[in-house]
Design an enzyme around this catalytic site. Structure first.
Site, short mmCIF file in Angstrom:
data_model
loop_
_atom_site.label_atom_id
_atom_site.label_comp_id
_atom_site.label_asym_id
_atom_site.label_seq_id
_atom_site.Cartn_x
_atom_site.Cartn_y
_atom_site.Cartn_z
N TYR A 142 0.87 -1.18 0.00
CA TYR A 142 0.00 0.00 0.00
C TYR A 142 0.90 1.22 0.00
O TYR A 142 1.55 1.53 0.99
CB TYR A 142 -0.92 -0.03 1.22
N LYS A 170 -1.53 -1.49 -3.88
CA LYS A 170 -2.62 -0.51 -3.79
C LYS A 170 -1.99 0.86 -3.95
O LYS A 170 -1.19 1.29 -3.11
CB LYS A 170 -3.35 -0.63 -2.46
#
Length: 299
Positions: A142, A170
């Site tokens: 992320y 992400k």
């Protein structure tokens, strides 16, 4: 068992970064979490991320995180991927959370860039590698430098992609140029982590979304995704533009704040926030209602 994973879409295509419901007195609401998870999967989500930023993970204990994973897996784990957020700015703590998440039945891990301490790229490489080595679960990185203070550079992403369990990223970096290069060079499955950029990121190679607004508009996001996959750029653009007021309204302040407000209006499980987050003011709530109505959301 979770739905079938493929190298191209290891966690499906549409995932919600789920809020963590609390009871009126601020305790963890496991029944509410299960009901919300089932609602989101019924709406068309392939997966759910629990204990992420939108799940108020800085304010939940390690025990609560494990309880939440177990409850959500029990509720929807045969129909959707359940990813557990395990990222912290302490690698040892992240390893403990990763192992606990695996023991609780999670299908994958979400590991955010260590925040506040601003580690160098070599530190990021070792941190994420240690998390990937800690369990048998696939890992989604992320990358959100606006919160963490440090981006995951493209070269680092390429090196991390060599690990067999680091399979996805992400992306909330907000840089389509860097995303384009990283997608092309790393081969990671790319998920938009910025709802306003869902469609632009699809255009440069993303496979899906880890969304906040999908608490409210999962069918519309699936329709946008399907239109893009089928080559109907005009329809995908029309859906994107229709949702612009939703994207804007849901992020006038912290997304978890507006999401819990909207879920509460819809009589869905959400509950209060834990400090330092606070509820919307009456004026902010009315603005949210106007934004959502402009985007076609029925409250």
């Amino acid at each position: 068992m979770a739905p079938t994973s493929t190298p191209q879409t290891p966690f499906g295509r549409v995932l919600t970064a789920m809020v963590t419901p609390f009871t009126a007195d601020g305790a963890l609401d496991l029944d509410g979490a299960q009901r919300l998870a089932a609602h989101l999967v019924d709406a068309g989500n392939d997966g759910l991320v629990v204990s992420g930023t939108t799940g108020e993970s800085p304010t939940t204990s390690d025990a609560e995180k494990a309880q939440l994973v177990r409850a959500v897996v029990d509720a929807v784990g045969d129909r959707a991927f359940v990813l557990a957020g395990v990222g912290t700015n302490d690698t040892r703590h992240s390893l403990e959370l990763a192992r606990a998440a695996q023991d609780a039945g999670a299908h994958g891990l979400l590991a955010v860039t260590p925040y506040y301490s601003k580690p160098p790229q070599e530190g990021l490489l070792r941190h994420f590698t240690a998390i990937a080595d800690a369990t048998d679960l696939p890992v989604m990185l992320y990358d959100i430098p606006g919160r963490s203070g440090v981006p995951i550079n493209t070269e680092t992403l390429v090196r991390l992609a060599e690990h067999p369990r680091i399979v996805a990223n992400k992306d909330a970096k907000g840089d389509l140029g860097r995303a384009s290069w990283a997608i092309a060079r790393s081969g990671l499955a790319w998920y938009s982590g910025d709802d306003m950029l869902n469609l632009p990121l699809l255009s440069v190679g993303a496979v899906g979304f880890v969304s906040v607004v999908s608490h409210l508009v999962t069918p519309e996001l699936r329709a946008l995704l399907d239109a893009h996959i089928n080559g109907d750029v005009t329809k995908a653009t029309e859906i994107h533009q229709k949702l612009l007021p939703v994207f804007t309204g849901m992020f006038r302040t912290q997304g978890v704040i507006t999401t819990k407000a909207a879920l509460g209006i819809q009589d869905l499980p959400a509950g209060p926030l834990r400090l330092p987050l606070v509820e919307l003011s009456p004026e902010e709530t009315e603005q949210l209602k106007r934004d959502l109505a402009a985007g076609g959301v029925q409250l």
